[in-house]
Design an enzyme around this catalytic site. Structure first.
Site, PDB file in Angstrom:
ATOM      1  N   ASP A 194       0.978 -35.996 -16.558  1.00 13.69           N
ATOM      2  CA  ASP A 194       0.276 -35.381 -15.439  1.00 13.69           C
ATOM      3  C   ASP A 194      -0.436 -36.454 -14.616  1.00 13.69           C
ATOM      4  OD1 ASP A 194      -1.598 -33.364 -14.029  1.00 13.69           O
ATOM      5  OD2 ASP A 194      -0.431 -32.076 -15.369  1.00 13.69           O
ATOM      6  N   ASP A 203     -16.178 -32.587 -23.652  1.00  9.37           N
ATOM      7  CA  ASP A 203     -15.411 -31.537 -24.323  1.00  9.37           C
ATOM      8  C   ASP A 203     -14.064 -32.044 -24.836  1.00  9.37           C
ATOM      9  OD1 ASP A 203     -15.649 -28.984 -25.213  1.00  9.37           O
ATOM     10  OD2 ASP A 203     -14.967 -28.014 -23.386  1.00  9.37           O
ATOM     11  N   ASP A 213      -0.309 -45.384 -18.087  1.00 13.14           N
ATOM     12  CA  ASP A 213      -0.369 -45.041 -16.672  1.00 13.14           C
ATOM     13  C   ASP A 213       0.859 -45.651 -15.999  1.00 13.14           C
ATOM     14  OD1 ASP A 213      -0.801 -44.847 -13.956  1.00 13.14           O
ATOM     15  OD2 ASP A 213      -2.887 -45.540 -14.033  1.00 13.14           O
ATOM     16  N   ASP A 218      -0.519 -49.590 -16.301  1.00 17.62           N
ATOM     17  CA  ASP A 218      -1.504 -50.085 -17.251  1.00 17.62           C
ATOM     18  C   ASP A 218      -1.699 -49.052 -18.354  1.00 17.62           C
ATOM     19  OD1 ASP A 218      -3.538 -48.170 -16.510  1.00 17.62           O
ATOM     20  OD2 ASP A 218      -3.926 -49.382 -14.721  1.00 17.62           O
ATOM     21  N   HIS A 227      -6.370 -32.586 -12.234  1.00 12.07           N
ATOM     22  CA  HIS A 227      -5.394 -31.617 -12.721  1.00 12.07           C
ATOM     23  C   HIS A 227      -5.050 -31.835 -14.197  1.00 12.07           C
ATOM     24  CE1 HIS A 227      -1.294 -29.864 -13.126  1.00 12.07           C
ATOM     25  NE2 HIS A 227      -1.709 -28.988 -12.219  1.00 12.07           N
ATOM     26  N   SER A 433       0.910 -24.297 -13.534  1.00 12.96           N
ATOM     27  CA  SER A 433       0.380 -25.484 -14.226  1.00 12.96           C
ATOM     28  C   SER A 433      -0.620 -25.090 -15.297  1.00 12.96           C
ATOM     29  CB  SER A 433      -0.328 -26.403 -13.228  1.00 12.96           C
ATOM     30  OG  SER A 433       0.585 -27.108 -12.440  1.00 12.96           O
TER      31      SER A 433
END
Length: 788
Positions: A194, A203, A213, A218, A227, A433
């Protein structure tokens, strides 16, 4: 209509970006221009076959032939870049067919499905249906007041039955997470492919870990959009900390960033992310809440790897309210065709098993004008319908809550959603989603129970255990392919879920789709029971109730009955493996230790069973000989009166009414022996409806001695009605806090035919400390002593 309750996230993004402080972009990635089309100008993705051993060398040579350069290589794939003004199709044609080249395709743009941010008044769960008498529902406040007994470190503790944040996301209870949440078997890792994840969100800390990433190349998958963090929270947020929702899985999520901080990415990066997760042995489930309109060979091949590595993949069906296929989710359906150049080019889709495409359920009931008259008639409102934005069609396999979903958003650094929500740590979002992580987390939970399952097994379990979707359509629909954008329907939606009924066709048919039921998939059910004081009719405060496996005799859960009490003194016994159960009760001043209170209870997959008289646990105070009679609660307008009859002697009993023949003057037996009517404890609580359908008899001691002369006959009458005796009746005999006998009138048994034609039933005999059942199904010859 519901469309008025939301605002397009695009507007939210523009507002949020305008509010970002000048320094904020420096902390995130540089913001490249968002491509306007379906692919990135000046880029191609080249797939090489296995004969190419040095991909970088071959890719470099091909790139040089078209004045391009290699910008990325992974596995047998390369991405080349050239003049953005060049004709992508022409360049691809020059490279296709070269030695070792399996496919050449544009680098398709993938965006987050056009999600919608809820308005200032999103749906919030306030009550949950337990199918209680008088159609009552339990409120969230009542549910959070319930208590469970646990033994920890040799100590007995009374703790809340549910986490304090369990009902923050209505989707949790909808899929049955409230039934299974205490399950301690650890779920495997879910890969969230995502925008990244804020792994330091309070949390999610310790539950989310960095993967990679692929946007910035990286190892820190930060989420400056929000999102991915929202998706991750639905899956794995910590429970019982009062922050946001309770996550559905009890395992971890691996953050893999393939979408930019503007919410878009490329098929090449997504394929790289899929391959990264496929090759991670700890990962069993992939979540893809993204997509586009074109099928991609590089994504298909990556999914081929994931499926063949045993991963389960859940993918969002898209938010365009159309039956047109959305990719890569459509690859989960055997109806989709493998892309040109993919490993299955020219053949059948071989990867659909082990993957699902996920549609979104609306948060509130929906009116579908099935007769097309423009009037909201009875029977036209449904729960579990398609959210107005959800894609649909025969290629969509499973649906889950996707509207007004409350979950985490980044707090450790600036983000688009964080700016829009003015620093909040959680937000309500809409979209397929949001539905998809419900399914991904459910798959992880199912796998936790049996690590030997295959990905195809997990898909089969989710599909086989799912509830059928509600099929209902508006005949006024003009174009069945455009969903809520259609101009013809007269209700809130053109359908609940469509099926092949004119004007809808096989392409839109959702008959084979199911609604996610996590608890059923895990083979778990629950019981809701209602403990009462049999004499006062009040809640049995201080009692404990145990669910006991009727086969193994093992105690599976224990609930405590503690105030405050609302409509019912309800307690939930949860996370019960499907099967038969007995209920036991222990209460000071009532029982001598644990005593049986109910038989023949059944934990049904995915259901809180509560709607039978057996779920009312009616316990008398300890002392003397007592008989409690119960009958079906739905007969609360009728009276079933209980009597004790001693034909041959004067009994040592106390009763409020001596039977003297006045009520039944034509009864020839009224002058024989002595008959007393049971005192009863029933209270008018709901519009004069008598919901406590039981009566209690107490046989008092003769002085200080326990001496009960003669055989007392336990009799029942329904006052000539003739119907109540042809229902379920349960009789339980108690002595000094112990159950010593009982009988249930089994009106369904063959031996009970024909049904009673007279208004009396002889249930049993009381003598001393014993109760002997006489007749389990009733008889016309009810009197044991015949008078000449």
């Amino acid at each position: 209509m519901k469309k008025t309750r939301v605002v397009h996230l695009l507007i939210a993004l523009l507002l949020a970006l305008s509010l970002l402080p000048a320094a904020a972009p420096a902390q995130a990635q540089a913001a490249p221009a968002v491509p306007e089309g379906e692919f990135v100008p000046g880029e191609l993705v080249i797939g090489f076959d296995a004969s190419v051993k040095v991909v970088m060398g071959q890719a470099t040579a091909l790139a040089g032939s078209v004045d391009a350069q290699v910008v990325k290589v992974f596995d047998q794939t390369a991405v080349i870049s050239f003049d953005p003004a060049a004709d992508v199709t022409a360049v691809a044609a020059r490279l296709a067919g070269q030695p070792g080249v399996r496919f050449v395709e544009p680098n398709y743009v993938r965006r987050l499905p056009e999600q919608l941010l809820t308005s200032a008044e999103p749906f919030q769960l306030k009550e949950v249906d337990r199918k209680l008498p008088n159609k009552q529902k339990l409120t969230v406040e009542e549910l959070l007041s319930m208590r469970t007994v646990k033994r920890t470190g040799g100590k007995v503790q009374v703790i809340p039955t549910y986490p304090n944040d369990e009902f923050e996301n209505w989707g949790n209870s909808w899929i049955g997470h409230d039934i299974i949440w205490p399950e301690k078997k650890m779920s495997p890792v879910v890969c969230v492919i995502d925008t990244g994840v804020d792994i330091n969100h309070p949390d999610l800390k310790g539950r989310a870990i960095n993967g990679y990433d692929f946007v910035n190349d990286d190892k820190i998958a930060d989420d400056h959009y929000g999102h991915g963090t929202h998706v991750a929270g639905t899956i794995a947020a910590k429970a019982n900390n009062g922050m946001g929702p309770a996550g559905i899985s009890n395992g971890k999520v691996l953050a893999v960033k393939v979408l930019s901080d503007q919410g878009w990415g490329t098929s090449a990066d997504i394929a790289a992310g899929i391959r990264y997760c496929a090759n991670n042995k700890a990962v069993k489930v992939l979540n893809l809440s993204l997509g586009g309109s074109e099928g991609s060979a590089v994504e298909y091949d990556a999914l081929h790897l994931a499926v063949n590595q045993g991963k389960f993949v859940a993918m969002a069906a898209g938010n365009a309210s159309t039956s047109e296929m959305h990719y890569p989710a459509a690859f989960a359906s055997p109806l989709s065709v493998p892309p040109v150049g993919s490993v299955d080019d020219g053949g059948a889709n071989t990867i659909h098993e082990g993957m699902v495409s996920v549609g979104a359920i609306a948060s509130e009931e929906t009116w579908v004008d099935m007769d097309g008259n423009g009037i909201d008639d009875d029977g036209e409102y449904f729960e579990g319908c398609a959210a107005y934005f959800s894609n649909y069609g025969a290629w969509v396999e499973i649906v889950a809550p996707g509207e007004d979903i409350f979950s985490t958003i980044p707090v450790s650094y600036p983000s688009v959603l964080g700016q829009y929500m003015m620093g909040s740590d959680a937000a309500y979002l809409n979209g397929t989603s949001m539905a998809t992580p419900h399914v991904a987390a459910a798959a992880a939970r199912v796998w936790s129970l049996d690590k030997k399952l295959t990905n195809a097994d997990v898909e089969g379990i989710l599909m086989d255990s799912g509830r059928p979707v509600i099929l209902a359509v508006d005949p006024n629909v003009v174009d069945p392919t455009v969903g809520s954008s259609d101009s013809g329907y007269l209700g809130e939606m053109p359908f609940c879920w469509p099926f092949a009924d004119v004007p809808f066709t096989a392409a839109e048919d959702m008959e084979n789709a199911v609604e996610l039921d996590l608890a059923a998939a895990m083979g778990r059910g629950a019981l809701t029971v209602f403990p009462y004081d049999a004499v006062t009719g009040l809640p049995l405060a201080g009692a404990q109730v145990a669910a006991v496996d009727a086969v193994t005799n093992k105690v599976m859960d224990i609930a405590a009955v503690e105030p405050p009490f609302y409509t019912f003194p309800a307690v939930d016994l949860i996370n019960l493996p499907v099967g038969p159960y007995n209920a036991r009760v222990k209460a000071k001043g009532y029982t001598a230790g644990w005593q049986p209170a109910a038989m023949d209870l059944f934990a049904t997959p995915g259901v809180f069973e509560s709607n039978s008289a057996e779920h009312f646990l009616v316990i008398p105070p300890a002392g003397d000989f007592q008989v409690v009679s119960q009958w079906d609660w739905w007969n609360f307008f009728d009276e079933l009166d209980s009597y004790l009859w001693l034909p041959d002697a004067t009994p040592f009993i106390v009763g409020p009414e001596k039977y003297d023949g006045i009520m039944y003057p034509n009864n020839p037996y009224s002058e024989v022996g002595a008959m007393w009517e049971f005192p009863f404890a029933r209270y008018q609580r709901f519009d004069e409806e008598d919901l406590q359908t039981w009566e209690v008899l107490s046989i008092k001691r003769a002085g200080a001695k326990v001496k009960l002369p003669g055989d007392y006959q336990v009799l029942f009458t329904d006052n000539g009605d003739g119907t109540l005796l042809n229902q379920w009746i349960k009789v339980t005999a108690w002595f000094n806090g112990k159950v010593i006998g009982g009988v249930v009138r089994d009106f369904t048994a063959d031996a009970c035919d024909p049904l009673l034609t007279e208004a009396w039933w002889h249930a049993g005999t009381v003598n001393g400390k014993t109760f002997t059942a006489v007749d389990a199904c009733g008889t016309d010859a009810i009197w044991p002593y015949i008078i000449p």
